[in-house]
Design a protein around this motif. Structure first.
Motif, PDB file in Angstrom:
ATOM      1  N   ILE A 500       0.850  -1.187   0.000  1.00 19.02           N
ATOM      2  CA  ILE A 500       0.000   0.000   0.000  1.00 19.02           C
ATOM      3  C   ILE A 500       0.886   1.239   0.000  1.00 19.02           C
ATOM      4  CG2 ILE A 500      -1.809   1.251   1.245  1.00 19.02           C
ATOM      5  CD1 ILE A 500      -2.763  -1.396   2.365  1.00 19.02           C
ATOM      6  N   LYS A 501       0.861   1.973  -1.089  1.00 18.93           N
ATOM      7  CA  LYS A 501       1.745   3.125  -1.256  1.00 18.93           C
ATOM      8  C   LYS A 501       1.154   4.404  -0.671  1.00 18.93           C
ATOM      9  CE  LYS A 501       3.493   1.113  -5.556  1.00 18.93           C
ATOM     10  NZ  LYS A 501       3.614   1.273  -7.025  1.00 18.93           N
ATOM     11  N   ASN A 502      -0.157   4.524  -0.714  1.00 19.53           N
ATOM     12  CA  ASN A 502      -0.796   5.728  -0.202  1.00 19.53           C
ATOM     13  C   ASN A 502      -0.762   5.735   1.322  1.00 19.53           C
ATOM     14  OD1 ASN A 502      -3.268   7.215   0.924  1.00 19.53           O
ATOM     15  ND2 ASN A 502      -3.259   7.915  -1.203  1.00 19.53           N
ATOM     16  N   PRO A 503      -0.222   6.774   1.963  1.00 25.92           N
ATOM     17  CA  PRO A 503      -0.084   6.781   3.435  1.00 25.92           C
ATOM     18  C   PRO A 503      -1.428   6.753   4.158  1.00 25.92           C
ATOM     19  CG  PRO A 503       0.417   8.950   2.516  1.00 25.92           C
ATOM     20  CD  PRO A 503       0.309   8.013   1.356  1.00 25.92           C
ATOM     21  N   HIS A 504      -2.459   7.318   3.550  1.00 25.12           N
ATOM     22  CA  HIS A 504      -3.767   7.338   4.205  1.00 25.12           C
ATOM     23  C   HIS A 504      -4.426   5.957   4.136  1.00 25.12           C
ATOM     24  CE1 HIS A 504      -3.366  11.652   4.540  1.00 25.12           C
ATOM     25  NE2 HIS A 504      -3.099  11.728   3.240  1.00 25.12           N
ATOM     26  N   LEU A 505      -4.293   5.289   3.006  1.00 29.94           N
ATOM     27  CA  LEU A 505      -4.788   3.917   2.915  1.00 29.94           C
ATOM     28  C   LEU A 505      -4.030   3.016   3.884  1.00 29.94           C
ATOM     29  CD1 LEU A 505      -5.240   3.431  -0.946  1.00 29.94           C
ATOM     30  CD2 LEU A 505      -6.994   3.935   0.757  1.00 29.94           C
ATOM     31  N   PHE A 506      -2.738   3.269   4.026  1.00 26.24           N
ATOM     32  CA  PHE A 506      -1.922   2.477   4.952  1.00 26.24           C
ATOM     33  C   PHE A 506      -2.425   2.646   6.389  1.00 26.24           C
ATOM     34  CE2 PHE A 506       1.674   1.710   7.770  1.00 26.24           C
ATOM     35  CZ  PHE A 506       2.140   0.494   7.295  1.00 26.24           C
ATOM     36  N   LYS A 507      -2.777   3.874   6.762  1.00 28.56           N
ATOM     37  CA  LYS A 507      -3.285   4.104   8.116  1.00 28.56           C
ATOM     38  C   LYS A 507      -4.646   3.417   8.312  1.00 28.56           C
ATOM     39  CE  LYS A 507      -0.910   8.429   9.224  1.00 28.56           C
ATOM     40  NZ  LYS A 507      -1.067   9.868   9.554  1.00 28.56           N
ATOM     41  N   MET A 508      -5.477   3.434   7.277  1.00 28.35           N
ATOM     42  CA  MET A 508      -6.762   2.715   7.385  1.00 28.35           C
ATOM     43  C   MET A 508      -6.515   1.228   7.570  1.00 28.35           C
ATOM     44  SD  MET A 508      -9.859   4.389   5.315  1.00 28.35           S
ATOM     45  CE  MET A 508      -9.496   3.711   3.715  1.00 28.35           C
ATOM     46  N   ARG A 509      -5.521   0.706   6.881  1.00 25.60           N
ATOM     47  CA  ARG A 509      -5.164  -0.713   7.063  1.00 25.60           C
ATOM     48  C   ARG A 509      -4.765  -0.973   8.512  1.00 25.60           C
ATOM     49  NH1 ARG A 509      -0.116  -2.703   7.666  1.00 25.60           N
ATOM     50  NH2 ARG A 509       0.340  -4.857   7.038  1.00 25.60           N
ATOM     51  N   GLU A 510      -3.954  -0.086   9.101  1.00 24.92           N
ATOM     52  CA  GLU A 510      -3.517  -0.255  10.479  1.00 24.92           C
ATOM     53  C   GLU A 510      -4.715  -0.186  11.436  1.00 24.92           C
ATOM     54  OE1 GLU A 510       0.329  -0.417  11.194  1.00 24.92           O
ATOM     55  OE2 GLU A 510      -0.448  -1.296   9.352  1.00 24.92           O
ATOM     56  N   ILE A 511      -5.633   0.716  11.171  1.00 25.09           N
ATOM     57  CA  ILE A 511      -6.809   0.859  12.028  1.00 25.09           C
ATOM     58  C   ILE A 511      -7.647  -0.415  12.001  1.00 25.09           C
ATOM     59  CG2 ILE A 511      -9.026   2.066  12.240  1.00 25.09           C
ATOM     60  CD1 ILE A 511      -7.544   4.604  11.287  1.00 25.09           C
ATOM     61  N   LEU A 512      -7.848  -0.969  10.808  1.00 21.88           N
ATOM     62  CA  LEU A 512      -8.697  -2.163  10.687  1.00 21.88           C
ATOM     63  C   LEU A 512      -8.008  -3.387  11.270  1.00 21.88           C
ATOM     64  CD1 LEU A 512     -10.129  -1.501   7.127  1.00 21.88           C
ATOM     65  CD2 LEU A 512     -11.397  -1.484   9.276  1.00 21.88           C
ATOM     66  N   LEU A 513      -6.700  -3.504  11.126  1.00 24.18           N
ATOM     67  CA  LEU A 513      -5.979  -4.617  11.745  1.00 24.18           C
ATOM     68  C   LEU A 513      -6.043  -4.509  13.268  1.00 24.18           C
ATOM     69  CD1 LEU A 513      -2.824  -4.901   9.450  1.00 24.18           C
ATOM     70  CD2 LEU A 513      -4.586  -6.645   9.766  1.00 24.18           C
ATOM     71  N   THR A 514      -5.993  -3.289  13.776  1.00 21.59           N
ATOM     72  CA  THR A 514      -6.089  -3.100  15.225  1.00 21.59           C
ATOM     73  C   THR A 514      -7.503  -3.368  15.712  1.00 21.59           C
ATOM     74  OG1 THR A 514      -4.337  -1.433  15.093  1.00 21.59           O
ATOM     75  CG2 THR A 514      -5.630  -1.494  17.111  1.00 21.59           C
ATOM     76  N   TYR A 515      -8.497  -2.976  14.914  1.00 22.71           N
ATOM     77  CA  TYR A 515      -9.890  -3.289  15.297  1.00 22.71           C
ATOM     78  C   TYR A 515     -10.114  -4.795  15.297  1.00 22.71           C
ATOM     79  CZ  TYR A 515     -14.951  -3.215  15.536  1.00 22.71           C
ATOM     80  OH  TYR A 515     -16.250  -3.422  15.935  1.00 22.71           O
ATOM     81  N   ASN A 516      -9.450  -5.496  14.394  1.00 22.73           N
ATOM     82  CA  ASN A 516      -9.518  -6.958  14.369  1.00 22.73           C
ATOM     83  C   ASN A 516      -9.019  -7.539  15.688  1.00 22.73           C
ATOM     84  OD1 ASN A 516      -9.925  -9.481  12.817  1.00 22.73           O
ATOM     85  ND2 ASN A 516      -7.719  -9.686  13.031  1.00 22.73           N
ATOM     86  N   GLU A 517      -8.092  -6.848  16.323  1.00 23.32           N
ATOM     87  CA  GLU A 517      -7.581  -7.258  17.628  1.00 23.32           C
ATOM     88  C   GLU A 517      -8.500  -6.776  18.744  1.00 23.32           C
ATOM     89  OE1 GLU A 517      -5.237  -9.226  20.166  1.00 23.32           O
ATOM     90  OE2 GLU A 517      -4.808  -9.129  18.021  1.00 23.32           O
ATOM     91  N   TYR A 518      -9.042  -5.568  18.588  1.00 27.61           N
ATOM     92  CA  TYR A 518      -9.905  -4.958  19.603  1.00 27.61           C
ATOM     93  C   TYR A 518     -11.219  -5.718  19.750  1.00 27.61           C
ATOM     94  CZ  TYR A 518     -13.080  -1.392  21.545  1.00 27.61           C
ATOM     95  OH  TYR A 518     -14.016  -0.728  22.287  1.00 27.61           O
ATOM     96  N   ASN A 519     -11.817  -6.091  18.625  1.00 27.35           N
ATOM     97  CA  ASN A 519     -13.084  -6.834  18.645  1.00 27.35           C
ATOM     98  C   ASN A 519     -12.811  -8.224  18.072  1.00 27.35           C
ATOM     99  OD1 ASN A 519     -15.702  -7.819  18.458  1.00 27.35           O
ATOM    100  ND2 ASN A 519     -16.550  -5.948  17.593  1.00 27.35           N
ATOM    101  N   GLU A 520     -12.270  -9.100  18.898  1.00 25.21           N
ATOM    102  CA  GLU A 520     -11.821 -10.413  18.429  1.00 25.21           C
ATOM    103  C   GLU A 520     -12.981 -11.276  17.942  1.00 25.21           C
ATOM    104  OE1 GLU A 520      -9.644 -11.484  22.040  1.00 25.21           O
ATOM    105  OE2 GLU A 520      -7.847 -11.630  20.798  1.00 25.21           O
TER     106      GLU A 520
END
Length: 750
Positions: A500-520
């Motif tokens: 993912i080259k776009n920094p904003h898309l990259f941050k959305m990816r990080e948010i969703l991966l963290t939500y995957n951990e937050y709401n198991e």
């Protein structure tokens, strides 16, 4: 070498008993669409006296738990957990006794929802593995005569043996077999069956296994498995096989049916619609407009099938709940001032209050707070203003945090700064749980979730400049005014979704991966990127966007739960609301076979994000977040869409496909402000209708009590109309929260 006397040494089995060779627990028959009618039992293989029987005489049986004697049930449970019986035994143990003797299953093919047939009587079985962790695996067994036995369904999440073997395979990191497929309960049956009789997988339809096939069977089911070569010295006489003749073969018809079902639908979707749904629903799956929505969101196809399974029971009950008698409707219309000239108009005061206002500017927003940053107005006053006007872009980053509950409405500026620091720390803690845990990141579940997230992030709202990759600088000496061309990664076959080259898309990816951990329990499900991107674009801060998204998901989680009950409940409530508010339109939709309201699935799933332009979506969401009138105001907005198009639908559309196409084509063509006014008036009308009905019911109940006390009940109609709890709940400003349950062991991602 002495003769093999194994067979002579074997103890004879009584005629009323069989030796249990294999048993699988928690196998169900689904005789009706109702879950309560499911029949739990054991799928088994057994044999009688081995001195007089061959492997073809082995019985394949389904026996309900309720038909088993207590002593037999214990043996079935023991055999179910005995892993040694799954070992390949063709050469060693097939003819050896295991001393697991039970009562002989009924010989009837279908007696009290049980069946027992010898393997010699079975022609083929279709083995269908679970799909998307939502459908149980199942078997379809065809006999030599072409009849189909009841479909048996493996409820793996309940079966002790399946859970035990799954856990063992997980520990050994062997969750995939040689064919690359994940283990499930049906594999145990196929393996056990292969220990006693020859089975052959069809090359034309890999889910079909032929039982002890003859040469002709193999030619019919695998006609082009091997390259055909002409016989020597006879090249001029060589002809291709007569394909028409193959297709006309009676046994081929079994496979033809299987292939047709597999092509038109997925897994148990076919079963439910084929066996349980009314004719209009059976025709639903193959419609191009339905397929369009189903391909866009996997959950749409799953919902449709589950709705189809229960529509006969629930839709009939819903109509009983929501139909109002004509006399009561006349009274309601009279009190509301409704007549043929103004059927939709309420009082002038109500119409005036529902008009749209100018959006809240940054200066106006700042004026809502005092010098300490505390709200100087009431929360209802602020929400009223947002509901009727919306927000300007400069206000949204902060206002969204209040509307979604990240910041408390009664907090000061200093308290919010402390909250923000706390949010950042908490977000980093959740993020580190997956960033620093290599074991977690190496699991198949986590890898699958990561791939799903990256795939969806890469295709979400890429028309917006913020989510586009920067254009490369290309020198062009011939014409410096030409725009540099930007390669489109979507057209690149080698495109890596993880890059993912776009920094904003990259941050959305990080948010969703963290939500995957937050709401198991819930994890990531397709469609969540649609809900995240507007929040990120407005807030941009990674940690605050995460918490805003998690708060938004609290109310939206019911749209994504595995059992689809959240979406189903909303659609049923909307169905009742249409019957209650727009009875003439509902009757017309009945004639069009369109009362399923499936065209609203996408709209409700992601809150109309695909139906309006970006700015309009933001305006609609911030209005819905206020819960000013109802915690489910999005259903009244959906009702306004139907109401706005009622005349056209009733006058011009007469078939299901016409209604569905017309509603789908409304995307990007609707006037948001007009619909918001209409939805508010519809809610006010609904609230007054409920008040009138409650008053009328009270009067009827009082009259009934009076007549009963004076014995003057004859000829009097005092029927009370009951408003369903789901409709009455629409008056509550509290959103409905439905959380996902624990994720079953071994279950995949959304």
């Amino acid at each position: 070498m002495p003769a093999d006397n194994t067979k002579d040494k074997r103890k004879s089995i009584p005629s009323n008993q069989v030796e249990l060779l294999f048993a699988k627990s928690k196998v169900y028959l689904h005789p009706t669409p109702r879950k309560a009618d499911n029949i739990c039992g054991f799928l088994s293989l057994s044999r009688g006296d081995t001195n007089n029987h061959t492997s073809k005489d082995i019985l394949l049986s389904f026996t309900p738990v309720g038909q088993l004697k207590p002593e037999d049930l214990k043996i079935y449970e023991t055999v179910d957990m005995d892993d040694s019986l799954l070992v390949d035994s063709k050469s060693s143990t097939t003819n050896k006794s295991n001393n697991y003797l039970v009562s002989k299953p009924p010989t009837s093919t279908l007696s009290g929802y049980s069946f027992s047939v010898p393997l010699s009587y079975i022609y083929s079985t279709q083995v269908r593995k679970p799909v998307n962790d939502l459908w149980n695996g199942s078997l379809i067994i065809h006999t030599m005569e072409g009849e189909r036995l009841p479909i048996v369904n493996f409820h793996d999440e309940e079966s002790p043996s399946t859970k035990q073997r799954q856990k063992y395979l997980n520990q050994k990191m062997e969750i995939f077999d040689d064919d690359g497929e994940i283990y499930w309960g049906g594999k145990d049956f196929v393996k056990a069956l292969g220990n006693f009789i020859h089975i052959e997988k069809s090359t034309l339809e890999p889910t079909v296994y032929l039982i002890d096939p003859e040469s002709e069977d193999m030619r019919n089911f695998s006609p082009f498995q091997k390259k055909l070569e002409p016989p020597k010295n006879a090249i001029e006489n060589f002809k291709l096989p007569d394909v028409n003749k193959i297709f006309n073969d009676a046994k081929w018809k079994v496979l033809e049916t299987v292939a047709t079902i597999s092509a038109k639908a997925r897994h148990q979707v076919a079963d439910i619609i084929e066996e349980n749904a009314p004719t209009p629903v059976k025709q639903l799956i193959g419609r191009p407009e339905v397929m369009k929505i189903s391909n866009e969101f996997d959950s749409a196809r799953v919902y449709l099938a589950k709705w189809a399974a229960q529509v006969k029971v629930e839709s009939e009950q819903a109509q009983k709940n929501f139909q109002i008698d004509d006399a009561l409707y006349d009274k309601i219309n009279k009190e509301l001032g409704v007549n043929s000239k103004n059927p939709d108009i309420l009082t002038p005061e109500e119409v005036n209050k529902s008009s749209r206002r100018k959006a809240i500017s940054l200066i106006e927003w700042q004026g809502f707070f005092d010098h300490s940053g505390r709200l100087s107005l009431t929360v209802d006053e602020v929400k009223n203003r947002i509901f009727h006007g919306g927000l300007e872009d400069a206000v949204r980053p902060e206002a969204y945090l209040f509307l979604l509950g990240v910041y408390s409405w009664d907090s000061s500026k200093e308290e919010r700064e402390i909250q923000r620091t706390s949010y950042e720390t908490a977000y980093e803690e959740y993020k580190l749980k997956w960033v620093t845990d290599e074991d977690k990141r190496s699991t198949d579940f986590w890898k699958d979730q990561k791939h799903r997230i990256e795939k969806d992030v890469n295709r979400t709202d890429r028309h917006l400049p913020i989510f586009q990759n920067p254009k490369p600088v290309i020198e062009n000496h011939s014409n410096s005014d030409l725009e540099p061309e930007t390669p489109d990664e979507d057209e690149d076959e080698d495109f890596d979704v993880a890059n993912i080259k776009n920094p904003h898309l990259f941050k959305m990816r990080e948010i969703l991966l963290t939500y995957n951990e937050y709401n198991e329990n819930l994890g990531y499900v397709q469609g969540m990127t649609d809900l995240l991107s507007p929040l990120y674009l407005q807030i941009k801060d990674e940690s605050l966007t995460f918490w805003a998204f998690s708060k938004f998901m609290d109310r939206m989680e019911r749209n994504f739960v595995r059992d689809q009950l959240g979406m189903k409940q909303q659609m049923l409530t909307l169905n009742g609301l249409v019957q209650f508010m727009l009875p003439d339109l509902f009757k017309h939709l009945e004639k069009c076979d369109s009362t399923d309201l499936f065209f609203f699935f996408r709209m409700l799933l992601v809150w109309f994000k695909r139906e309006f332009e970006w700015e309009q979506v933001l305006r609609l969401w911030e209005i819905l977040w206020t819960d000013f009138y109802s915690g489910q105001f999005h259903l009244f907005f959906a009702l306004s869409v139907l109401s706005d198009n009622e005349r056209i639908i009733k006058q011009n559309l007469v078939r299901f496909d016409e209604v569905l196409k017309y509603m789908n084509d409304l995307s990007m063509k609707m006037n948001l402000d007009d619909l918001l006014v209409r939805s508010e008036l519809l809610f006010l009308r609904f609230r007054r209708m409920v008040d009138i009905i409650d008053r009328e019911n009270t009067a009827r109940q009082f009259n009934q009590d009076v007549y009963q006390s004076t014995n003057e009940t004859e000829g009097q109609d005092h029927q009370v109309f009951k408003i369903s709890p789901d409709l009455r709940q629409l008056l509550s400003k509290k959103p409905i929260i439905q959380k996902e349950g624990p994720r079953p062991e071994g279950a995949g991602g959304g």
